[in-house]
Design a protein around this motif. Sequence first.
Motif, PDB file in Angstrom:
ATOM      1  N   GLU A 114     -50.405  15.843 -25.622  1.00 28.42           N
ATOM      2  CA  GLU A 114     -49.545  16.394 -26.667  1.00 28.42           C
ATOM      3  C   GLU A 114     -48.942  15.248 -27.465  1.00 28.42           C
ATOM      4  N   TYR A 115     -48.470  15.576 -28.665  1.00 30.53           N
ATOM      5  CA  TYR A 115     -47.893  14.576 -29.556  1.00 30.53           C
ATOM      6  C   TYR A 115     -46.397  14.793 -29.718  1.00 30.53           C
ATOM      7  N   LEU A 116     -45.644  13.693 -29.663  1.00 31.19           N
ATOM      8  CA  LEU A 116     -44.233  13.734 -30.052  1.00 31.19           C
ATOM      9  C   LEU A 116     -44.120  13.640 -31.562  1.00 31.19           C
ATOM     10  N   LEU A 117     -45.061  12.925 -32.155  1.00 27.79           N
ATOM     11  CA  LEU A 117     -45.017  12.674 -33.589  1.00 27.79           C
ATOM     12  C   LEU A 117     -46.422  12.365 -34.076  1.00 27.79           C
ATOM     13  N   THR A 118     -46.727  12.812 -35.288  1.00 28.39           N
ATOM     14  CA  THR A 118     -47.991  12.444 -35.925  1.00 28.39           C
ATOM     15  C   THR A 118     -47.679  11.756 -37.246  1.00 28.39           C
ATOM     16  N   GLU A 119     -48.592  10.877 -37.655  1.00 26.33           N
ATOM     17  CA  GLU A 119     -48.371  10.117 -38.882  1.00 26.33           C
ATOM     18  C   GLU A 119     -48.131  11.058 -40.063  1.00 26.33           C
ATOM     19  N   GLY A 120     -47.270  10.612 -40.953  1.00 25.07           N
ATOM     20  CA  GLY A 120     -46.926  11.405 -42.127  1.00 25.07           C
ATOM     21  C   GLY A 120     -45.690  12.259 -41.935  1.00 25.07           C
ATOM     22  N   ARG A 121     -45.241  12.408 -40.716  1.00 29.61           N
ATOM     23  CA  ARG A 121     -44.027  13.191 -40.436  1.00 29.61           C
ATOM     24  C   ARG A 121     -42.859  12.244 -40.193  1.00 29.61           C
ATOM     25  N   ILE A 122     -41.669  12.686 -40.499  1.00 30.47           N
ATOM     26  CA  ILE A 122     -40.475  11.875 -40.294  1.00 30.47           C
ATOM     27  C   ILE A 122     -39.998  12.052 -38.852  1.00 30.47           C
ATOM     28  N   VAL A 141     -46.028   6.076 -39.901  1.00 32.58           N
ATOM     29  CA  VAL A 141     -47.416   5.657 -40.056  1.00 32.58           C
ATOM     30  C   VAL A 141     -48.104   5.611 -38.699  1.00 32.58           C
ATOM     31  N   GLU A 142     -47.382   6.002 -37.650  1.00 34.89           N
ATOM     32  CA  GLU A 142     -47.950   5.974 -36.308  1.00 34.89           C
ATOM     33  C   GLU A 142     -47.915   7.358 -35.676  1.00 34.89           C
ATOM     34  N   ASN A 143     -48.660   7.477 -34.597  1.00 34.47           N
ATOM     35  CA  ASN A 143     -48.716   8.684 -33.784  1.00 34.47           C
ATOM     36  C   ASN A 143     -48.146   8.346 -32.413  1.00 34.47           C
ATOM     37  N   LEU A 144     -47.414   9.281 -31.821  1.00 37.83           N
ATOM     38  CA  LEU A 144     -46.897   9.128 -30.466  1.00 37.83           C
ATOM     39  C   LEU A 144     -47.533  10.209 -29.609  1.00 37.83           C
ATOM     40  N   GLN A 145     -48.427   9.786 -28.708  1.00 36.72           N
ATOM     41  CA  GLN A 145     -49.218  10.712 -27.904  1.00 36.72           C
ATOM     42  C   GLN A 145     -48.936  10.501 -26.421  1.00 36.72           C
ATOM     43  N   LEU A 146     -48.746  11.609 -25.704  1.00 38.30           N
ATOM     44  CA  LEU A 146     -48.506  11.538 -24.271  1.00 38.30           C
ATOM     45  C   LEU A 146     -49.810  11.246 -23.542  1.00 38.30           C
ATOM     46  N   LEU A 147     -49.756  10.309 -22.612  1.00 30.38           N
ATOM     47  CA  LEU A 147     -50.916   9.962 -21.797  1.00 30.38           C
ATOM     48  C   LEU A 147     -50.905  10.694 -20.471  1.00 30.38           C
ATOM     49  N   GLU A 148     -49.764  11.211 -20.104  1.00 26.49           N
ATOM     50  CA  GLU A 148     -49.574  11.972 -18.867  1.00 26.49           C
ATOM     51  C   GLU A 148     -48.604  13.097 -19.168  1.00 26.49           C
ATOM     52  N   GLY A 149     -48.594  14.117 -18.307  1.00 28.74           N
ATOM     53  CA  GLY A 149     -47.519  15.086 -18.393  1.00 28.74           C
ATOM     54  C   GLY A 149     -46.204  14.347 -18.260  1.00 28.74           C
ATOM     55  N   SER A 150     -45.235  14.672 -19.095  1.00 29.12           N
ATOM     56  CA  SER A 150     -44.021  13.862 -19.168  1.00 29.12           C
ATOM     57  C   SER A 150     -42.775  14.722 -19.295  1.00 29.12           C
ATOM     58  N   VAL A 151     -41.678  14.158 -18.797  1.00 26.58           N
ATOM     59  CA  VAL A 151     -40.354  14.737 -18.990  1.00 26.58           C
ATOM     60  C   VAL A 151     -39.566  13.735 -19.822  1.00 26.58           C
ATOM     61  N   PHE A 160     -35.780   9.491 -24.445  1.00 23.73           N
ATOM     62  CA  PHE A 160     -35.737   8.727 -23.204  1.00 23.73           C
ATOM     63  C   PHE A 160     -36.819   9.314 -22.317  1.00 23.73           C
ATOM     64  N   LEU A 161     -37.751   8.479 -21.879  1.00 23.61           N
ATOM     65  CA  LEU A 161     -38.872   8.936 -21.058  1.00 23.61           C
ATOM     66  C   LEU A 161     -38.465   8.874 -19.588  1.00 23.61           C
ATOM     67  N   GLU A 162     -38.218  10.032 -19.009  1.00 22.39           N
ATOM     68  CA  GLU A 162     -37.811  10.091 -17.599  1.00 22.39           C
ATOM     69  C   GLU A 162     -39.012   9.906 -16.678  1.00 22.39           C
ATOM     70  N   THR A 163     -40.071  10.654 -16.931  1.00 22.16           N
ATOM     71  CA  THR A 163     -41.312  10.505 -16.170  1.00 22.16           C
ATOM     72  C   THR A 163     -42.478  10.633 -17.137  1.00 22.16           C
ATOM     73  N   GLY A 164     -43.573   9.943 -16.794  1.00 22.68           N
ATOM     74  CA  GLY A 164     -44.770  10.049 -17.613  1.00 22.68           C
ATOM     75  C   GLY A 164     -45.070   8.775 -18.371  1.00 22.68           C
ATOM     76  N   ALA A 165     -45.982   8.903 -19.325  1.00 27.12           N
ATOM     77  CA  ALA A 165     -46.425   7.759 -20.123  1.00 27.12           C
ATOM     78  C   ALA A 165     -46.865   8.255 -21.493  1.00 27.12           C
ATOM     79  N   LEU A 166     -46.722   7.383 -22.481  1.00 20.87           N
ATOM     80  CA  LEU A 166     -47.192   7.700 -23.823  1.00 20.87           C
ATOM     81  C   LEU A 166     -47.603   6.421 -24.523  1.00 20.87           C
ATOM     82  N   ARG A 167     -48.230   6.585 -25.661  1.00 20.78           N
ATOM     83  CA  ARG A 167     -48.638   5.434 -26.458  1.00 20.78           C
ATOM     84  C   ARG A 167     -48.291   5.670 -27.910  1.00 20.78           C
ATOM     85  N   GLY A 168     -48.086   4.570 -28.614  1.00 23.27           N
ATOM     86  CA  GLY A 168     -47.960   4.592 -30.059  1.00 23.27           C
ATOM     87  C   GLY A 168     -49.216   3.997 -30.635  1.00 23.27           C
TER      88      GLY A 168
END
Length: 187
Positions: free
Chosen positions: A35-43, A90-100, A49-57
């Motif tokens: 899932e995405y927290l943010l996709t490029e082009g959106r504000i 200009v970036e995307n924030l995508q979860l690499l694992e299920g996250s809290v 705060f990432l309690e558990t899990g992993a994501l990438r920009g």
Amino acid sequence: MESLINHLRQYSRLSSEAEAALTDSFNQLTLSRNEYLLTEGRICRHLYFLETGALRGYYTLEDKEITHWFGFENDFVTSFHSFITGEPSVENLQLLEGSVLWSISKDTLTTLLGRFHEIERLLRIAYEKYYIRLEERFVNAQFKTAAERYDQLLSQTPHILERVPLGQVASYLGISQETLSRIRSRF
């Protein structure tokens, strides 16, 4: 929420009023892998705060994904440029694992900063940590070889190799997956 408050206490004492205001201001999010927290082009209007899990920009350039950072437990994550300026990301924030995650809006955070100087200090510390990571990435990209960057990853953040697909690790290191394979075979 307790993990967030405990994490913040490592950097500075918080008054009971500030802790209560923070507790009331953050909302919990539980999201699935990919899932995405943010996709490029959106504000970006939230700090997380990432309690558990992993994501990438990552950025997309000529249909190629270029990973430039990872977030793991106890990291504050957001698209900082978009969050601070209010401009589209200009970036995307995508979860690499299920996250809290725990989320706070910029408007709510701004209100808290005006009310509590200790929260303002905590935000400054979070921004300083982000800046240091950014400068380290820049220095590594400019002055270290691919093998040196991989060696540093092994010594400082080996968990990345256990939790992130190798293609994204290669992109993060600024090399091809084939080059990463050759380097790994030497270690």
